[in-house]
Write a protein that holds these residues in place. Structure first.
Motif, mmCIF file in Angstrom:
data_model
loop_
_atom_site.group_PDB
_atom_site.id
_atom_site.type_symbol
_atom_site.label_atom_id
_atom_site.label_comp_id
_atom_site.label_asym_id
_atom_site.label_seq_id
_atom_site.Cartn_x
_atom_site.Cartn_y
_atom_site.Cartn_z
ATOM 1 N N PRO A 29 0.996 -136.158 -8.870
ATOM 2 C CA PRO A 29 0.110 -135.341 -8.035
ATOM 3 C C PRO A 29 -0.595 -136.209 -6.997
ATOM 4 O O PRO A 29 -1.005 -137.332 -7.296
ATOM 5 C CB PRO A 29 -0.888 -134.767 -9.036
ATOM 6 C CG PRO A 29 -0.807 -135.639 -10.231
ATOM 7 C CD PRO A 29 0.573 -136.210 -10.269
ATOM 8 N N CYS A 30 -0.677 -135.695 -5.815
ATOM 9 C CA CYS A 30 -1.300 -136.454 -4.733
ATOM 10 C C CYS A 30 -2.784 -136.680 -5.041
ATOM 11 O O CYS A 30 -3.456 -135.800 -5.570
ATOM 12 C CB CYS A 30 -1.143 -135.694 -3.431
ATOM 13 S SG CYS A 30 -1.879 -136.546 -2.043
ATOM 14 N N GLN A 31 -3.265 -137.858 -4.714
ATOM 15 C CA GLN A 31 -4.667 -138.183 -4.985
ATOM 16 C C GLN A 31 -5.466 -138.452 -3.707
ATOM 17 O O GLN A 31 -6.510 -139.092 -3.739
ATOM 18 C CB GLN A 31 -4.771 -139.395 -5.919
ATOM 19 C CG GLN A 31 -4.211 -139.175 -7.321
ATOM 20 C CD GLN A 31 -4.939 -138.083 -8.096
ATOM 21 O OE1 GLN A 31 -6.118 -137.840 -7.883
ATOM 22 N NE2 GLN A 31 -4.228 -137.397 -8.977
ATOM 23 N N CYS A 32 -4.975 -137.968 -2.588
ATOM 24 C CA CYS A 32 -5.731 -138.163 -1.348
ATOM 25 C C CYS A 32 -7.045 -137.374 -1.443
ATOM 26 O O CYS A 32 -7.195 -136.516 -2.319
ATOM 27 C CB CYS A 32 -4.918 -137.730 -0.131
ATOM 28 S SG CYS A 32 -4.842 -135.951 0.120
ATOM 29 N N SER A 33 -7.971 -137.623 -0.537
ATOM 30 C CA SER A 33 -9.297 -137.020 -0.671
ATOM 31 C C SER A 33 -9.242 -135.501 -0.514
ATOM 32 O O SER A 33 -9.985 -134.777 -1.175
ATOM 33 C CB SER A 33 -10.277 -137.647 0.312
ATOM 34 O OG SER A 33 -9.818 -137.456 1.619
ATOM 35 N N ASP A 34 -8.335 -134.999 0.327
ATOM 36 C CA ASP A 34 -8.205 -133.546 0.474
ATOM 37 C C ASP A 34 -7.753 -132.903 -0.830
ATOM 38 O O ASP A 34 -8.276 -131.870 -1.243
ATOM 39 C CB ASP A 34 -7.184 -133.193 1.564
ATOM 40 C CG ASP A 34 -7.719 -133.482 2.954
ATOM 41 O OD1 ASP A 34 -8.937 -133.328 3.158
ATOM 42 O OD2 ASP A 34 -6.916 -133.868 3.809
ATOM 43 N N CYS A 35 -6.747 -133.526 -1.461
ATOM 44 C CA CYS A 35 -6.236 -132.963 -2.710
ATOM 45 C C CYS A 35 -7.278 -133.049 -3.807
ATOM 46 O O CYS A 35 -7.458 -132.094 -4.569
ATOM 47 C CB CYS A 35 -4.956 -133.676 -3.139
ATOM 48 S SG CYS A 35 -3.569 -133.235 -2.089
ATOM 49 N N GLN A 36 -7.989 -134.158 -3.878
ATOM 50 C CA GLN A 36 -9.011 -134.290 -4.916
ATOM 51 C C GLN A 36 -10.114 -133.250 -4.746
ATOM 52 O O GLN A 36 -10.593 -132.683 -5.720
ATOM 53 C CB GLN A 36 -9.589 -135.703 -4.912
ATOM 54 C CG GLN A 36 -8.595 -136.683 -5.509
ATOM 55 C CD GLN A 36 -9.176 -138.057 -5.709
ATOM 56 O OE1 GLN A 36 -10.203 -138.410 -5.123
ATOM 57 N NE2 GLN A 36 -8.504 -138.856 -6.521
ATOM 58 N N PHE A 85 -2.548 -125.869 0.492
ATOM 59 C CA PHE A 85 -3.814 -126.400 0.969
ATOM 60 C C PHE A 85 -3.649 -127.774 1.607
ATOM 61 O O PHE A 85 -4.427 -128.172 2.465
ATOM 62 C CB PHE A 85 -4.765 -126.483 -0.226
ATOM 63 C CG PHE A 85 -6.121 -127.040 0.083
ATOM 64 C CD1 PHE A 85 -7.111 -126.203 0.580
ATOM 65 C CD2 PHE A 85 -6.397 -128.366 -0.134
ATOM 66 C CE1 PHE A 85 -8.366 -126.706 0.849
ATOM 67 C CE2 PHE A 85 -7.649 -128.874 0.134
ATOM 68 C CZ PHE A 85 -8.635 -128.039 0.626
ATOM 69 N N HIS A 86 -2.619 -128.493 1.180
ATOM 70 C CA HIS A 86 -2.463 -129.889 1.567
ATOM 71 C C HIS A 86 -2.389 -130.073 3.080
ATOM 72 O O HIS A 86 -1.725 -129.336 3.773
ATOM 73 C CB HIS A 86 -1.211 -130.468 0.919
ATOM 74 C CG HIS A 86 -1.270 -131.941 0.774
ATOM 75 N ND1 HIS A 86 -1.187 -132.787 1.834
ATOM 76 C CD2 HIS A 86 -1.439 -132.711 -0.318
ATOM 77 C CE1 HIS A 86 -1.290 -134.028 1.394
ATOM 78 N NE2 HIS A 86 -1.447 -134.003 0.089
ATOM 79 N N GLN A 87 -3.104 -131.077 3.550
ATOM 80 C CA GLN A 87 -3.149 -131.343 4.995
ATOM 81 C C GLN A 87 -1.812 -131.828 5.544
ATOM 82 O O GLN A 87 -1.464 -131.562 6.667
ATOM 83 C CB GLN A 87 -4.212 -132.411 5.300
ATOM 84 C CG GLN A 87 -5.620 -131.987 4.953
ATOM 85 C CD GLN A 87 -6.146 -130.931 5.898
ATOM 86 O OE1 GLN A 87 -5.926 -131.018 7.095
ATOM 87 N NE2 GLN A 87 -6.821 -129.931 5.374
HETATM 88 ZN ZN LIG Z 1 -2.997 -134.968 -0.821
#
Ligand SMILES: [Zn+2]
Length: 151
Positions: free
Chosen positions: A5-12, A138-140
Motif C-alpha cells: 500500500p502506498c505510504q505517501c502523505s496523500d494516501c496516509q 483518491f490517489h493523486q
Molecule cells: Zn499515495
C-alpha cells in the motif's frame, strides 16, 4: 495483485480519514446521513461558486472598469473553471439522484449491530483491503497507465 500500500502523505491522510469515518459513523443510518450531507454540501458549495463566477463574468462583459480585487482572476481562468464546474455539478446531481435510492433503504436494528461490529474490526486495521481499493480513486498519482502496467 499484491502491491505494497502506498505510504505517501496523500494516501496516509486518506487512510486516517477513511478509518475515522467508519469509527465515528459505524451504522448504516449514520453512513447514509453522512454521505447525503457530504454530497449536498459539495453541491451547495460548487453551485454557489459557479453562480458567483457567472455573475462576475457577465459583470465584466457589461462593465469594463474593474476593481483590483476582481482582476486577480483572468477571464480565461473563470471560463475554464465554469466549464469544469458545470460538469462537476452535473455529476453531483446524478450522484444525488442515485443516493436518494440508497437513502430510502432501511436496516433493522440487528443488522445495524452487525454494522457496528464490522466497523470495530475494520477501522483500526491500517491495511484494510477495501480501503486500499477505494483509495485508487483518491490517489493523486494514479497507478496506471504510465506506471508498471505498461511493461
Ligand atoms: Zn499515495
Amino acid at each position: 495483485m499484491t502491491e505494497e500500500p502506498c505510504q505517501c502523505s496523500d494516501c496516509q491522510r486518506f487512510y486516517r480519514e477513511h478509518d475515522r469515518l467508519i469509527r465515528e459513523f459505524p451504522t448504516f443510518k449514520q453512513q447514509q446521513e453522512l454521505n447525503w450531507a457530504s454530497i449536498q454540501s459539495f453541491r451547495t458549495l460548487c453551485s454557489r461558486v459557479t453562480n458567483e463566477l457567472q455573475r462576475q463574468l457577465s459583470e465584466r462583459e457589461s462593465n469594463k472598469d474593474l476593481t483590483l480585487e476582481e482582476k486577480h482572476i483572468s477571464d480565461t481562468e473563470i471560463t475554464e473553471a465554469l466549464d469544469e464546474l458545470e460538469s462537476v455539478n452535473a455529476y453531483l446531481y446524478s450522484i444525488e439522484a442515485l443516493f436518494e435510492r440508497i437513502f430510502d433503504t432501511k436496516i433493522s436494528n440487528n443488522i445495524e449491530l452487525k454494522f457496528k461490529e464490522i466497523a470495530d474490526e475494520l477501522a483500526p486495521d491500517p491495511l484494510n483491503i477495501d480501503r486500499l481499493i477505494l483509495n485508487r480513486l483518491f490517489h493523486q498519482t494514479p497507478d496506471f497507465p504510465d506506471k508498471k502496467n505498461i511493461n
